[in-house]
Design a protein around this motif. Structure first.
Motif, mmCIF file in Angstrom:
data_model
loop_
_atom_site.group_PDB
_atom_site.id
_atom_site.type_symbol
_atom_site.label_atom_id
_atom_site.label_comp_id
_atom_site.label_asym_id
_atom_site.label_seq_id
_atom_site.Cartn_x
_atom_site.Cartn_y
_atom_site.Cartn_z
ATOM 1 N N GLY A 41 1.882 58.197 0.395
ATOM 2 C CA GLY A 41 1.077 59.238 1.010
ATOM 3 C C GLY A 41 0.338 60.087 0.009
ATOM 4 N N GLU A 42 -0.551 60.939 0.541
ATOM 5 C CA GLU A 42 -1.357 61.811 -0.304
ATOM 6 C C GLU A 42 -0.518 62.848 -1.038
ATOM 7 N N GLY A 43 0.566 63.327 -0.397
ATOM 8 C CA GLY A 43 1.356 64.388 -0.986
ATOM 9 C C GLY A 43 2.290 63.936 -2.085
ATOM 10 N N GLU A 44 2.317 62.653 -2.358
ATOM 11 C CA GLU A 44 3.248 62.159 -3.361
ATOM 12 C C GLU A 44 2.669 62.331 -4.753
ATOM 13 N N ASN A 45 3.550 62.399 -5.715
ATOM 14 C CA ASN A 45 3.172 62.696 -7.085
ATOM 15 C C ASN A 45 3.023 61.435 -7.911
ATOM 16 N N ILE B 130 18.599 57.540 -14.366
ATOM 17 C CA ILE B 130 18.121 56.173 -14.601
ATOM 18 C C ILE B 130 18.195 55.324 -13.323
ATOM 19 N N GLU B 131 19.192 55.562 -12.476
ATOM 20 C CA GLU B 131 19.324 54.774 -11.249
ATOM 21 C C GLU B 131 18.288 55.145 -10.188
ATOM 22 N N ASP B 132 17.538 56.244 -10.390
ATOM 23 C CA ASP B 132 16.494 56.647 -9.455
ATOM 24 C C ASP B 132 15.112 56.157 -9.878
ATOM 25 N N ILE B 133 15.048 55.349 -10.942
ATOM 26 C CA ILE B 133 13.779 54.843 -11.462
ATOM 27 C C ILE B 133 13.732 53.332 -11.266
ATOM 28 N N LEU C 97 5.630 51.676 -11.147
ATOM 29 C CA LEU C 97 6.754 52.578 -11.381
ATOM 30 C C LEU C 97 6.997 53.361 -10.098
ATOM 31 N N GLU C 98 8.248 53.359 -9.643
ATOM 32 C CA GLU C 98 8.649 54.164 -8.496
ATOM 33 C C GLU C 98 9.881 54.960 -8.905
ATOM 34 N N TYR D 10 9.337 67.200 -6.755
ATOM 35 C CA TYR D 10 10.487 66.472 -6.233
ATOM 36 C C TYR D 10 9.984 65.509 -5.176
ATOM 37 N N GLY D 11 10.843 64.627 -4.760
ATOM 38 C CA GLY D 11 10.467 63.620 -3.775
ATOM 39 C C GLY D 11 10.202 62.294 -4.442
ATOM 40 N N ARG D 12 9.317 61.524 -3.825
ATOM 41 C CA ARG D 12 9.017 60.177 -4.283
ATOM 42 C C ARG D 12 7.828 60.199 -5.244
ATOM 43 N N PHE D 13 7.970 59.488 -6.365
ATOM 44 C CA PHE D 13 6.924 59.387 -7.364
ATOM 45 C C PHE D 13 6.497 57.929 -7.481
#
Length: 146
Positions: free
Chosen positions: A36-40, A64-67, A78-79, A100-103
């Motif tokens: 979405g647009e609001g994601e970084n 590291i487990e969140d990348i 990259l997520e 914060y949130g999804r990158f």
């Protein structure tokens, strides 16, 4: 895949490879539309040395487990996810500037690289991804006598 009656087998194979590469690129481009647009997008530096192409992503405070890194053809995706931290006790935020949130970040890697020998390191909030260069391949030309 449709069959072409007038093409030779080598031409069909070459056409099939090109078609596969085009599909891979389209799939990588479609991944960008999922978010979405609001994601970084984390900031990134890309540079090359004599032997490699290097990408450095700023990901401070991530575990590291969140990348997640995924290679799609010549595109690196990259997520990452960082949960929103709650204020402690009855405290309220006065200022909330950290993301914060999804990158998400998808980058096309230029040049002749070895996608099978990618290295990734995460240290002090910086994810460093390096691709060894393979160099240009010399193509031999064979003369055909009729």
């Amino acid at each position: 895949m449709p069959r072409f009656s007038r093409r030779q087998p080598f031409q069909q194979e070459l056409f099939g490879r090109h078609l596969g590469e085009i599909r891979d690129l389209l799939d990588a481009l479609e991944l960008r539309d999922v978010f979405g647009e609001g994601e970084n997008r984390p900031p990134v530096d890309m540079y090359e040395t004599c032997n490699e192409i290097v990408l450095e992503f700023d990901l401070p405070g991530f575990r590291i487990e969140d990348i997640s890194l995924t290679q799609h053809g010549a595109t690196l995706v990259l997520e990452a996810h960082r949960p929103c931290e709650q204020a402690v006790g009855d405290a309220r935020y006065v200022c909330l500037e950290r993301g914060y949130g999804r990158f998400h970040h998808a980058l096309h890697i230029p040049g002749c690289i070895d996608t099978c020998a990618i290295k990734a390191e995460y240290r002090y909030g910086v994810l460093r991804v390096s691709y060894p260069k393979t160099g240009d391949r010399q193509v031999t030309i064979k003369e055909i006598q009729d």
